[in-house]
Design a protein around this motif. Sequence first.
Motif, PDB file in Angstrom:
ATOM      1  N   VAL A  77      -0.186 -13.457   0.384  1.00  0.00           N
ATOM      2  CA  VAL A  77       0.755 -12.376   0.053  1.00  0.00           C
ATOM      3  C   VAL A  77       0.146 -11.432  -0.979  1.00  0.00           C
ATOM      4  O   VAL A  77       0.194 -10.205  -0.841  1.00  0.00           O
ATOM      5  CB  VAL A  77       2.086 -12.961  -0.459  1.00  0.00           C
ATOM      6  N   SER A  78      -0.448 -12.000  -2.035  1.00  0.00           N
ATOM      7  CA  SER A  78      -0.997 -11.152  -3.092  1.00  0.00           C
ATOM      8  C   SER A  78      -2.166 -10.319  -2.576  1.00  0.00           C
ATOM      9  O   SER A  78      -2.279  -9.128  -2.911  1.00  0.00           O
ATOM     10  CB  SER A  78      -1.427 -12.003  -4.288  1.00  0.00           C
ATOM     11  N   PHE A  79      -3.042 -10.896  -1.754  1.00  0.00           N
ATOM     12  CA  PHE A  79      -4.172 -10.151  -1.201  1.00  0.00           C
ATOM     13  C   PHE A  79      -3.686  -8.971  -0.367  1.00  0.00           C
ATOM     14  O   PHE A  79      -4.182  -7.840  -0.501  1.00  0.00           O
ATOM     15  CB  PHE A  79      -5.030 -11.086  -0.350  1.00  0.00           C
ATOM     16  N   THR A  80      -2.703  -9.215   0.471  1.00  0.00           N
ATOM     17  CA  THR A  80      -2.183  -8.152   1.339  1.00  0.00           C
ATOM     18  C   THR A  80      -1.528  -7.040   0.533  1.00  0.00           C
ATOM     19  O   THR A  80      -1.742  -5.844   0.792  1.00  0.00           O
ATOM     20  CB  THR A  80      -1.170  -8.736   2.336  1.00  0.00           C
ATOM     21  N   MET A  81      -0.730  -7.402  -0.463  1.00  0.00           N
ATOM     22  CA  MET A  81      -0.031  -6.394  -1.254  1.00  0.00           C
ATOM     23  C   MET A  81      -1.000  -5.563  -2.091  1.00  0.00           C
ATOM     24  O   MET A  81      -0.810  -4.350  -2.260  1.00  0.00           O
ATOM     25  CB  MET A  81       1.002  -7.067  -2.150  1.00  0.00           C
ATOM     26  N   ILE A  82      -2.049  -6.179  -2.614  1.00  0.00           N
ATOM     27  CA  ILE A  82      -3.041  -5.416  -3.377  1.00  0.00           C
ATOM     28  C   ILE A  82      -3.724  -4.392  -2.479  1.00  0.00           C
ATOM     29  O   ILE A  82      -3.954  -3.242  -2.883  1.00  0.00           O
ATOM     30  CB  ILE A  82      -4.070  -6.368  -4.018  1.00  0.00           C
ATOM     31  N   PHE A  83      -4.036  -4.793  -1.252  1.00  0.00           N
ATOM     32  CA  PHE A  83      -4.645  -3.857  -0.308  1.00  0.00           C
ATOM     33  C   PHE A  83      -3.726  -2.669  -0.034  1.00  0.00           C
ATOM     34  O   PHE A  83      -4.155  -1.506  -0.074  1.00  0.00           O
ATOM     35  CB  PHE A  83      -4.970  -4.586   0.997  1.00  0.00           C
ATOM     36  N   LEU A  84      -2.448  -2.947   0.224  1.00  0.00           N
ATOM     37  CA  LEU A  84      -1.501  -1.859   0.511  1.00  0.00           C
ATOM     38  C   LEU A  84      -1.329  -0.953  -0.706  1.00  0.00           C
ATOM     39  O   LEU A  84      -1.259   0.281  -0.570  1.00  0.00           O
ATOM     40  CB  LEU A  84      -0.152  -2.450   0.934  1.00  0.00           C
ATOM     41  N   GLY A  85      -1.253  -1.535  -1.897  1.00  0.00           N
ATOM     42  CA  GLY A  85      -1.126  -0.728  -3.101  1.00  0.00           C
ATOM     43  C   GLY A  85      -2.328   0.171  -3.313  1.00  0.00           C
ATOM     44  O   GLY A  85      -2.193   1.333  -3.727  1.00  0.00           O
ATOM     45  N   ALA A  86      -3.523  -0.332  -3.017  1.00  0.00           N
ATOM     46  CA  ALA A  86      -4.730   0.472  -3.174  1.00  0.00           C
ATOM     47  C   ALA A  86      -4.730   1.669  -2.235  1.00  0.00           C
ATOM     48  O   ALA A  86      -5.137   2.776  -2.610  1.00  0.00           O
ATOM     49  CB  ALA A  86      -5.963  -0.394  -2.934  1.00  0.00           C
ATOM     50  N   VAL A  87      -4.285   1.450  -1.004  1.00  0.00           N
ATOM     51  CA  VAL A  87      -4.205   2.562  -0.050  1.00  0.00           C
ATOM     52  C   VAL A  87      -3.255   3.634  -0.573  1.00  0.00           C
ATOM     53  O   VAL A  87      -3.532   4.840  -0.474  1.00  0.00           O
ATOM     54  CB  VAL A  87      -3.758   2.046   1.336  1.00  0.00           C
ATOM     55  N   MET A  88      -2.140   3.219  -1.170  1.00  0.00           N
ATOM     56  CA  MET A  88      -1.195   4.202  -1.721  1.00  0.00           C
ATOM     57  C   MET A  88      -1.801   4.989  -2.873  1.00  0.00           C
ATOM     58  O   MET A  88      -1.605   6.201  -2.989  1.00  0.00           O
ATOM     59  CB  MET A  88       0.084   3.497  -2.175  1.00  0.00           C
ATOM     60  N   THR A  89      -2.566   4.316  -3.756  1.00  0.00           N
ATOM     61  CA  THR A  89      -3.148   5.048  -4.881  1.00  0.00           C
ATOM     62  C   THR A  89      -4.213   6.027  -4.413  1.00  0.00           C
ATOM     63  O   THR A  89      -4.367   7.114  -4.975  1.00  0.00           O
ATOM     64  CB  THR A  89      -3.764   4.090  -5.909  1.00  0.00           C
TER      65      THR A  89
END
Length: 409
Positions: A283-295
């Motif tokens: 879960v944490s790996f996936t969410m970090i990836f999505l957050g990076a795309v947003m930034t």
Amino acid sequence: MKLEHQAFFQSLFISRLADQILLFLVPLVIFQITGSVGWSGVAFFLETLPRYASFPICGALCDRISPLRLLHTSQVCRAAACFAGMAAYAALGGIFWLIAISAVCGVLTSQGIMAREVMLPQVFSGQRFEKVLSYTQIADQLGMVLGPLVAGFLLSIWPWEYVVLLAAALFLAADAAVILWERAARPRLAEPEAASGHWAASLVTAARHIVRLPGLIDVVVLAAAVNLIIGVTLATSAAMVTGIHGQTEFFYAVLQAAGAVATVVILFGIAQTTVPLGVLGSVSFTMIFLGAVMTGAGTGPFLYATGFVVVVGFDKMFNVYIRSLRQRIIPRQDYGKTTGLIVMLNNLSQPLAGLLVGVFAGLSGAGGVILALSAVMGLTGVLITVVRWRRNGASVLPLRPAPGDQDAD
């Protein structure tokens, strides 16, 4: 946690507060002076490389010298470095002294982190380790919540030199809290092994564990990919918020505090519930990836802020996963040296991200660099998943306990 252990967590909080103040200062002050995103990234590289490169030596020291003694040394010497650096700045001038202070304090911070890491399983041997790590991370994150706010506020009324001196005083206060904890808890720590053999032998032992103990190599690679995103986020956040998105320093400080608050909420959830470690990692790996795309793709300050909070918030969930994993499977007598090498391998991608920002931000912009590193992270996750499925059908972030251990969940 028992009352006698409160000073232990208070010390961690105060130490993190001071460390975060210094981390906040360097890229922001450099950007204000130079007006360059590239120079901000280079300063981040020079600040963080010694911090992470020193982990193997710091870890090996913890197997040979009392970690409690090393913790005291770390905190007192950080205060001394701040005072000495400011004295040199007053005498000679030059912004280099701020970077030098942060680099020296970074190495000493690594020593303090490793000392606490080795002490935790012994001091809290009767507690569920994921819960201990969650409370440890909460104390750490509370320092991160207040650090940017304190630094941002003080920079609005004080010169940055005074803020560095305040950080020195906080390091001394953190050491005083450790002394109080010692007197109240009277911890009994295992005697470190007698110093023997060359330093290279410790690194060989640590490398052998990483290669042979199941699951560690995969997690090291995934953690390095995550830290590419953490590094590029930290290296560019000051420039992205105050420069590209045109927000104030106070907005930047509040944004960092919001990320830390989100982390505290997530960690409280981990402490109060029982979640399989593999789920925490995935879960944490996936969410970090999505957050990076947003930034990277965000065209406005609030989309960027959302991605930043997601990246920072779920970073510590991934941290709980990896620390719980290695505590279970690394032998106690080699825990310091092996963990130190793992932490270095995990985190060298952070200064690399800062260097990449310095080299490529002028060509593709900071957002382009963030998106490129997000793609690297995503591809790494996919490749590790495919490799594991072909090898044994395991999930992307499995937990492989040491022989004789039982899954916590």
